[in-house]
Structures are given as C-alpha cells and as structure tokens.
Design a protein around this motif. Structure first.
Motif, PDB file in Angstrom:
ATOM      1  N   GLN A 138       0.836  -1.189   0.000  1.00 43.19           N
ATOM      2  CA  GLN A 138       0.000   0.000   0.000  1.00 43.19           C
ATOM      3  C   GLN A 138       0.879   1.249   0.000  1.00 43.19           C
ATOM      4  OE1 GLN A 138      -2.470   0.537   3.460  1.00 43.19           O
ATOM      5  NE2 GLN A 138      -3.931   1.841   2.400  1.00 43.19           N
ATOM      6  N   LEU A 139       0.554   2.182  -0.897  1.00 39.79           N
ATOM      7  CA  LEU A 139       1.234   3.467  -0.946  1.00 39.79           C
ATOM      8  C   LEU A 139       0.604   4.410   0.072  1.00 39.79           C
ATOM      9  CD1 LEU A 139       3.283   5.349  -2.459  1.00 39.79           C
ATOM     10  CD2 LEU A 139       1.325   6.084  -3.847  1.00 39.79           C
ATOM     11  N   ILE A 140       1.431   5.053   0.879  1.00 39.21           N
ATOM     12  CA  ILE A 140       0.961   6.011   1.883  1.00 39.21           C
ATOM     13  C   ILE A 140       1.377   7.412   1.438  1.00 39.21           C
ATOM     14  CG2 ILE A 140       0.921   6.637   4.314  1.00 39.21           C
ATOM     15  CD1 ILE A 140      -0.104   3.794   3.680  1.00 39.21           C
ATOM     16  N   PRO A 141       0.409   8.295   1.147  1.00 40.73           N
ATOM     17  CA  PRO A 141       0.739   9.647   0.690  1.00 40.73           C
ATOM     18  C   PRO A 141       1.503  10.444   1.748  1.00 40.73           C
ATOM     19  CG  PRO A 141      -1.559   9.118   0.228  1.00 40.73           C
ATOM     20  CD  PRO A 141      -1.035   8.043   1.137  1.00 40.73           C
ATOM     21  N   ALA A 142       2.257  11.434   1.281  1.00 37.56           N
ATOM     22  CA  ALA A 142       3.121  12.216   2.170  1.00 37.56           C
ATOM     23  C   ALA A 142       2.373  12.855   3.343  1.00 37.56           C
ATOM     24  CB  ALA A 142       3.874  13.271   1.362  1.00 37.56           C
ATOM     25  N   PRO A 143       1.169  13.447   3.143  1.00 36.56           N
ATOM     26  CA  PRO A 143       0.494  14.053   4.300  1.00 36.56           C
ATOM     27  C   PRO A 143       0.182  13.053   5.413  1.00 36.56           C
ATOM     28  CG  PRO A 143      -0.440  14.900   2.263  1.00 36.56           C
ATOM     29  CD  PRO A 143       0.454  13.754   1.883  1.00 36.56           C
ATOM     30  N   ILE A 144      -0.167  11.821   5.047  1.00 32.73           N
ATOM     31  CA  ILE A 144      -0.421  10.807   6.074  1.00 32.73           C
ATOM     32  C   ILE A 144       0.891  10.393   6.737  1.00 32.73           C
ATOM     33  CG2 ILE A 144      -1.274   8.469   6.506  1.00 32.73           C
ATOM     34  CD1 ILE A 144      -3.315   8.868   4.307  1.00 32.73           C
ATOM     35  N   VAL A 145       1.951  10.239   5.948  1.00 33.49           N
ATOM     36  CA  VAL A 145       3.257   9.895   6.507  1.00 33.49           C
ATOM     37  C   VAL A 145       3.662  10.926   7.558  1.00 33.49           C
ATOM     38  CG1 VAL A 145       5.716   9.616   6.007  1.00 33.49           C
ATOM     39  CG2 VAL A 145       4.007   8.650   4.446  1.00 33.49           C
ATOM     40  N   ASN A 146       3.453  12.187   7.232  1.00 39.54           N
ATOM     41  CA  ASN A 146       3.877  13.269   8.123  1.00 39.54           C
ATOM     42  C   ASN A 146       2.981  13.429   9.341  1.00 39.54           C
ATOM     43  OD1 ASN A 146       6.043  14.008   6.494  1.00 39.54           O
ATOM     44  ND2 ASN A 146       4.792  15.382   5.258  1.00 39.54           N
ATOM     45  N   MET A 147       1.706  13.086   9.205  1.00 41.25           N
ATOM     46  CA  MET A 147       0.731  13.437  10.239  1.00 41.25           C
ATOM     47  C   MET A 147       0.167  12.246  10.998  1.00 41.25           C
ATOM     48  SD  MET A 147      -2.543  15.971   9.595  1.00 41.25           S
ATOM     49  CE  MET A 147      -1.503  17.039   8.589  1.00 41.25           C
ATOM     50  N   ASN A 148      -0.064  11.130  10.313  1.00 38.77           N
ATOM     51  CA  ASN A 148      -0.850  10.047  10.915  1.00 38.77           C
ATOM     52  C   ASN A 148      -0.259   8.662  10.678  1.00 38.77           C
ATOM     53  OD1 ASN A 148      -2.879  11.534  12.167  1.00 38.77           O
ATOM     54  ND2 ASN A 148      -4.193  11.555  10.369  1.00 38.77           N
ATOM     55  N   MET A 149       1.049   8.558  10.737  1.00 36.38           N
ATOM     56  CA  MET A 149       1.717   7.259  10.600  1.00 36.38           C
ATOM     57  C   MET A 149       2.623   7.061  11.813  1.00 36.38           C
ATOM     58  SD  MET A 149       3.663   5.781   7.264  1.00 36.38           S
ATOM     59  CE  MET A 149       5.025   4.635   7.378  1.00 36.38           C
ATOM     60  N   PHE A 150       2.666   5.817  12.338  1.00 34.60           N
ATOM     61  CA  PHE A 150       3.292   5.585  13.634  1.00 34.60           C
ATOM     62  C   PHE A 150       4.193   4.355  13.621  1.00 34.60           C
ATOM     63  CE2 PHE A 150      -0.843   7.530  14.119  1.00 34.60           C
ATOM     64  CZ  PHE A 150      -0.597   8.600  14.967  1.00 34.60           C
ATOM     65  N   HIS A 151       5.267   4.443  14.389  1.00 29.17           N
ATOM     66  CA  HIS A 151       6.100   3.278  14.666  1.00 29.17           C
ATOM     67  C   HIS A 151       5.401   2.403  15.695  1.00 29.17           C
ATOM     68  CE1 HIS A 151       9.781   4.641  12.594  1.00 29.17           C
ATOM     69  NE2 HIS A 151       9.439   5.862  12.982  1.00 29.17           N
ATOM     70  N   MET A 152       5.325   1.119  15.419  1.00 30.78           N
ATOM     71  CA  MET A 152       4.707   0.188  16.355  1.00 30.78           C
ATOM     72  C   MET A 152       5.712  -0.273  17.402  1.00 30.78           C
ATOM     73  SD  MET A 152       2.645  -2.161  13.586  1.00 30.78           S
ATOM     74  CE  MET A 152       2.570  -3.541  14.750  1.00 30.78           C
ATOM     75  N   PRO A 153       5.353  -0.249  18.688  1.00 31.40           N
ATOM     76  CA  PRO A 153       6.217  -0.850  19.704  1.00 31.40           C
ATOM     77  C   PRO A 153       6.395  -2.343  19.440  1.00 31.40           C
ATOM     78  CG  PRO A 153       4.461   0.453  20.701  1.00 31.40           C
ATOM     79  CD  PRO A 153       4.123   0.328  19.244  1.00 31.40           C
ATOM     80  N   ASP A 154       7.492  -2.900  19.933  1.00 28.91           N
ATOM     81  CA  ASP A 154       7.791  -4.308  19.678  1.00 28.91           C
ATOM     82  C   ASP A 154       6.677  -5.222  20.177  1.00 28.91           C
ATOM     83  OD1 ASP A 154      10.184  -3.571  18.561  1.00 28.91           O
ATOM     84  OD2 ASP A 154      11.366  -3.957  20.372  1.00 28.91           O
ATOM     85  N   GLU A 155       6.028  -4.840  21.289  1.00 24.54           N
ATOM     86  CA  GLU A 155       5.018  -5.719  21.881  1.00 24.54           C
ATOM     87  C   GLU A 155       3.650  -5.594  21.217  1.00 24.54           C
ATOM     88  OE1 GLU A 155       5.131  -1.879  24.298  1.00 24.54           O
ATOM     89  OE2 GLU A 155       6.571  -3.236  23.327  1.00 24.54           O
ATOM     90  N   MET A 156       3.487  -4.663  20.297  1.00 23.86           N
ATOM     91  CA  MET A 156       2.195  -4.460  19.637  1.00 23.86           C
ATOM     92  C   MET A 156       2.060  -5.374  18.425  1.00 23.86           C
ATOM     93  SD  MET A 156       0.509  -0.948  18.091  1.00 23.86           S
ATOM     94  CE  MET A 156       0.478  -0.133  19.695  1.00 23.86           C
ATOM     95  N   SER A 157       0.946  -6.095  18.345  1.00 24.44           N
ATOM     96  CA  SER A 157       0.717  -6.980  17.201  1.00 24.44           C
ATOM     97  C   SER A 157       0.175  -6.188  16.020  1.00 24.44           C
ATOM     98  CB  SER A 157      -0.275  -8.084  17.580  1.00 24.44           C
ATOM     99  OG  SER A 157      -1.595  -7.552  17.662  1.00 24.44           O
ATOM    100  N   TYR A 158       0.257  -6.774  14.846  1.00 18.23           N
ATOM    101  CA  TYR A 158      -0.255  -6.111  13.645  1.00 18.23           C
ATOM    102  C   TYR A 158      -1.775  -5.961  13.700  1.00 18.23           C
ATOM    103  CZ  TYR A 158       4.407  -6.711  11.665  1.00 18.23           C
ATOM    104  OH  TYR A 158       5.757  -6.637  11.442  1.00 18.23           O
ATOM    105  N   LYS A 159      -2.450  -6.947  14.248  1.00 19.91           N
ATOM    106  CA  LYS A 159      -3.910  -6.848  14.370  1.00 19.91           C
ATOM    107  C   LYS A 159      -4.296  -5.713  15.314  1.00 19.91           C
ATOM    108  CE  LYS A 159      -4.831 -11.764  13.513  1.00 19.91           C
ATOM    109  NZ  LYS A 159      -5.296 -13.039  14.117  1.00 19.91           N
ATOM    110  N   GLN A 160      -3.601  -5.631  16.430  1.00 22.56           N
ATOM    111  CA  GLN A 160      -3.899  -4.575  17.389  1.00 22.56           C
ATOM    112  C   GLN A 160      -3.669  -3.202  16.762  1.00 22.56           C
ATOM    113  OE1 GLN A 160      -1.380  -4.622  20.868  1.00 22.56           O
ATOM    114  NE2 GLN A 160      -2.950  -3.683  22.155  1.00 22.56           N
TER     115      GLN A 160
END
Length: 344
Positions: A119-141
């Motif tokens: 999936q391509l993520i546009p620049a405004p979402i990358v800058n505003m609403n994209m997050f690094h997941m902690p190691d303990e967080m699952s993909y489903k969560q």
C-alpha cells in the motif's frame, strides 16, 4: 501484487496490479494484516458516495518496504501503522479545528486500498498520521487504529459526565469502541444490537446492560426502562448507519439529553425527526464524521495501553483471495472483525 477493487455493490475483484513506487515524502508498506470494517460492509452492499471503481479497505499495518525522497522518520523494515486519512491543515475548516470537514481530506483507500499486498501512503499521512509500532504491539492490534480513532473522536463530542446513562446503538467495531470509551468516561453503558456475540463483547468492554433488539417490541422503551426512573439516557449514540435507528435514538434520550448520529447512511437517504420532541424536550442532536489527527494520536496511545484488546475485536483469518468471504462473515454479525493476513 494482489489488490482488491470495488466496481459495484456485490462486485469486488482481486486483481494483479504493479507494486506501487513511492514519490517524494511517500512510503510503501508491505501489509501484514488488513481488518474488515463496517464501512467495507456498507460499501460492498450499497456502494459509497464516490463513483467506482476505487480501492477498497482502510485498516492495515505492516512493514516499510520502500521510502521516497525526503522521508527521514521511517526506514525500510520499520513496523508501522498508517491511518487512512489526513487533512490539509490550511483550508477554512482546518484552521477552525474542524479537520474532518477538510476541503482536501485525503481518504487513502479510494486511491490505495488497504486490501492489498502493498500500500502506498501519501506524504500528508506519513507526516501526520503514521506511527512506529512498539515491539510488543501486534499487527492486528495496530490495525484497529482507524475505527477506534472514530470512536474516540465521536465520544469526545458527547457531553458525558461520570455516572451518566449512555446507550450505544450498534455493537459493530466502532460501536464497541464507543462502549469502551464511554465506560472509561465513567458512564453506565447500555449496548443494543441483534447479535448475541457482539452484545457479549460489549459486556467484556464494560457495558452494564444490553438490549437484544430483535427480542423487544419497542427498543426505545426497553432502553428507557433500564434508566433511573425510566427517564431516558443522558446520551444516545447511533452507530449502525440505519435510518430507522437514527430516528429512534432521539426517543431514548431524556429531556435535555444529547443524541450523536455517527453511522453513515446511504447517499440520498432521508430521515424524519420528531420536531415536537426535539423542541419541547430540548434535545441536542449532532452528526459527527470520521476523526481528526489529534484523536488519531490519542487513540494510538490508548492502543499501546491495551484499551482495545485484539482478542475481543478480531476473530478469524483469511487470505486476500477470500476477502469477500471475510466481509460477508463480518456482515452476518457472527464476528466483530476478520483479518486478511498476507504471506511473508
């Protein structure tokens, strides 16, 4: 790569399309999980307000596969979750703090649907609403970010005081998010749905009372009977997207009460509201759409705190080739959500 596109009600297709390439400021994610959603169900059954064909799906998480020029906060291999939207930040509505009304709101699923291997993520979402997941967080969560952000934003629009009676009509994923948020606000929550499984999930999230609406003659009266002195709820929340529930929600509220209309209706839908009831009972009726970056960020923190347990919200796993089956099982009410899981 495989991706799902919507062509008409009842007509979604798994197609082979090129893997997207990121432009300046953009990121490409290799999806690990995409979750089914009530909006996907409604779109599948009746279409959406945009003309097809368009991409499909908007709740996913995965691993960064490629980054465009100028991206510094993310690198290949990072575990990430991206929300599906971002406002422009400079139009009339954004300047007033009404970002969900943004004149240029990006809703990424219609260009880059999340039912896809990449999936391509546009620049405004990358800058505003994209997050690094902690190691303990699952993909489903992590993929619960978008629907729970809607529930968090919707609840923030309700004047809930500790000890208030609140009814949540509809216990799909967003409705259950409302249940959890209202419980955290200190409310006595009454959950309404036709699905026993969803009502049981509502109880696990803190609902005090439940109403199985296909077992009562008058849902509004059944709700009022559960309130002190039968006066009605302080706040009535509609999260079904069904016109008749829009109309009945206001009959559940006490005089001076508040009604939140959140479930989106089919394009062209009209509802009738009791004008005398609104006037003489001095009701406040408010429509709310989507969410805003402030509440997306707040929701991600709440996910990290474990407030939306994946075991309650996500049940079965499917391959992308069986996306239609996953959506139809979601629509049946037998599950809260299903997960499309992609091979490594």
């Amino acid at each position: 790569m495989k991706a799902v596109r919507f062509y008409a009600p009842g007509d979604i297709r798994v197609e082979e399309i090129p893997v997207p390439q990121p432009g300046p400021g953009e990121v490409v994610i290799k999806n690990k999980v995409t979750l089914t959603c009530g909006t996907d169900v409604k779109t599948y059954k009746r279409g959406y307000r945009y003309e097809p064909p368009f991409g499909f799906g908007h709740e996913a998480s995965g691993v960064v596969a490629a980054v465009g020029e100028g991206v510094t906060n993310f690198k290949v291999g990072d575990r990430v979750v991206a929300h599906n939207s971002a406002p422009c930040g400079h139009c009339y509505y954004c300047k007033r703090g009404d970002e969900s009304m943004c004149e240029s709101l990006i809703q990424n699923q219609f260009d880059n649907g999340a039912y896809a291997e990449y999936q391509l993520i546009p620049a405004p979402i990358v800058n505003m609403n994209m997050f690094h997941m902690p190691d303990e967080m699952s993909y489903k969560q992590a993929a619960l970010l978008e629907p729970m952000a809607c529930s968090v934003y919707g609840t923030a629009n309700c004047p809930i005081e500790i000890g208030d009676y609140v009814v949540v009509n509809g216990c799909g994923p967003i409705g259950l998010g409302f249940v959890r948020m209202c419980v955290l606000r200190g409310a006595h929550v009454i959950a309404c749905d036709m699905s026993a499984a969803r009502l049981e999930a509502a109880k696990k999230l803190g609902a005090v009372d439940t109403v199985k609406v296909d077992e009562v003659e008058d849902q509004a009266q059944a709700v009022k009977d559960l309130t002190e002195d039968g006066r009605g709820v302080d706040v009535a929340i509609e999260a079904t997207g069904v016109p008749s529930v829009w109309e009945s929600a206001m009959h559940m509220a006490r005089p001076g009460g508040f009604v939140l209309l959140f479930g989106g209706l089919k394009k062209g839908s009209e509802v009738s509201l009791d004008a005398n009831l609104m006037h003489y009972s001095q009701l406040t009726v408010k429509g709310v759409f989507h969410t805003t970056p402030m509440y997306v960020h707040s929701t991600f923190e709440m996910i990290k705190m474990g407030q939306f347990p994946e075991e309650i919200f996500v049940q079965n796993e499917y391959s992308i080739d069986d996306t239609e089956k996953a959506i139809l099982e979601h629509a049946s009410g037998a599950v809260i959500k299903n997960a499309i899981v992609y091979p490594d």
